[in-house]
Design an enzyme around this catalytic site. Sequence first.
Site, PDB file in Angstrom:
ATOM      1  N   HIS A  18     -77.558   5.991  -5.234  1.00  0.00           N
ATOM      2  CA  HIS A  18     -77.780   7.194  -6.027  1.00  0.00           C
ATOM      3  C   HIS A  18     -77.861   8.424  -5.119  1.00  0.00           C
ATOM      4  O   HIS A  18     -77.249   9.465  -5.397  1.00  0.00           O
ATOM      5  CB  HIS A  18     -79.072   7.068  -6.838  1.00  0.00           C
ATOM      6  CG  HIS A  18     -79.074   5.936  -7.815  1.00  0.00           C
ATOM      7  ND1 HIS A  18     -78.186   5.866  -8.857  1.00  0.00           N
ATOM      8  CD2 HIS A  18     -79.846   4.828  -7.904  1.00  0.00           C
ATOM      9  CE1 HIS A  18     -78.422   4.762  -9.553  1.00  0.00           C
ATOM     10  NE2 HIS A  18     -79.416   4.110  -8.994  1.00  0.00           N
ATOM     11  N   ARG A 156     -67.866  11.540   0.535  1.00  0.00           N
ATOM     12  CA  ARG A 156     -68.488  12.340   1.587  1.00  0.00           C
ATOM     13  C   ARG A 156     -67.419  13.051   2.420  1.00  0.00           C
ATOM     14  O   ARG A 156     -66.287  12.596   2.507  1.00  0.00           O
ATOM     15  CB  ARG A 156     -69.354  11.444   2.470  1.00  0.00           C
ATOM     16  CG  ARG A 156     -70.621  10.971   1.783  1.00  0.00           C
ATOM     17  CD  ARG A 156     -71.297   9.881   2.576  1.00  0.00           C
ATOM     18  NE  ARG A 156     -70.489   8.661   2.584  1.00  0.00           N
ATOM     19  CZ  ARG A 156     -70.434   7.826   3.613  1.00  0.00           C
ATOM     20  NH1 ARG A 156     -71.084   8.101   4.737  1.00  0.00           N
ATOM     21  NH2 ARG A 156     -69.714   6.726   3.532  1.00  0.00           N
ATOM     22  N   GLU A 257     -64.590   5.479  -2.027  1.00  0.00           N
ATOM     23  CA  GLU A 257     -64.173   5.754  -0.656  1.00  0.00           C
ATOM     24  C   GLU A 257     -63.086   4.781  -0.216  1.00  0.00           C
ATOM     25  O   GLU A 257     -62.095   5.179   0.405  1.00  0.00           O
ATOM     26  CB  GLU A 257     -65.391   5.675   0.265  1.00  0.00           C
ATOM     27  CG  GLU A 257     -66.457   6.700  -0.066  1.00  0.00           C
ATOM     28  CD  GLU A 257     -67.673   6.625   0.828  1.00  0.00           C
ATOM     29  OE1 GLU A 257     -68.451   7.594   0.843  1.00  0.00           O
ATOM     30  OE2 GLU A 257     -67.860   5.590   1.511  1.00  0.00           O
TER      31      GLU A 257
END
Length: 360
Positions: A18, A156, A257
């Site tokens: 999370h 990210r 990812e």
Amino acid sequence: MAVILIRADASPIIGTGHVMRCLAVAEALREQGHEALFAAVESTPAIDHRLTADGFRHVSIAGPVGEAADLAATRSLLRREHGSAVMLDGYRFGEAYRAGLQAAGARVLAWDDLGDGTPLHADLVVNAAPQAATLPYEAMAPGAILLLGPGYAPLRREVRLAAQAPRRAIADRPVLLVTFGGSDPLGLTGPVLTALGKARPDGCRIVAVVGGSNPRAAEVAALARDGISVEIDCPRMGALMADTGLAVSAGGGTMGELAALAVPTLLVVTADNQAMASGDAAQLGWSSAVDARGCDPAKAAALIAERALALWTDAGRRQQMQDAASGLPLDGQGALRIASALTGPAPKSGSAARRRAALA
């Protein structure tokens, strides 16, 4: 500059997913000139260190999670920081909590992985699963901006950058990656690594990535030997995934990812909230899935290793899986899209505006 409050927890039991997917959006918010502030009732030293190292403020607030004290502390923090919006990520926030948070006046973004009909009381909803647009979000969050599908997978920044490089063929990707998230609640990393090591193919380099919030991190690290390495809180996941010819991964946030870097993947379902997205991903052809829920860890590890080694020895299939991933509508910009939607002007009312968000 807008201040965005991020309300998400982490622990060895619930994992760190999370917080980590919120971190991807926090990076994007900062790139766009805004500030993200993390608030948690539960956290881990590793997560706190990661947020500090990345330059994000984070505070501890009163609990228990999802109860009245948590709601009061979150609303107070919003007022004190003049927060314009809050991102809410977790499964322990009930309807009363969600309604009370929305009543505070700031825009509320809700992450959701289930689509089970529960009212979300949100102004924006994010679900990056491939079939998310088929779920009943019009009823769960009437009038909300719906950010649905792989185009909203939050990557990210370092993974986003790695995803922009040209893809290498399977023959040039020698790593078999094992990763079960930030804390690996089922304790699968060690048993899977041991089972794989017993039959490691020639030319295959096995790398296990272990989160610093994993209570068994030192135990897993001790399994490293020739051809098998263990990295704790790996700071170069983008580069590592680019070297990966097959990943064994829990079916959580790491999925986006791996897909963005076109990594053939054996997804391991370790929690109920992972089942739908893992099944969808397998149907799209870039991954295979195995369900480890309720299984004895040793038996599960043996099955996972058997499936992984069969995939590794079938380079043709792995190349097909990589090609399927390369064809996904996933350009790695999901975190930036979420950040823009959260801080931008509200769209005109009506389903057409929501559909545009869902299909962007």
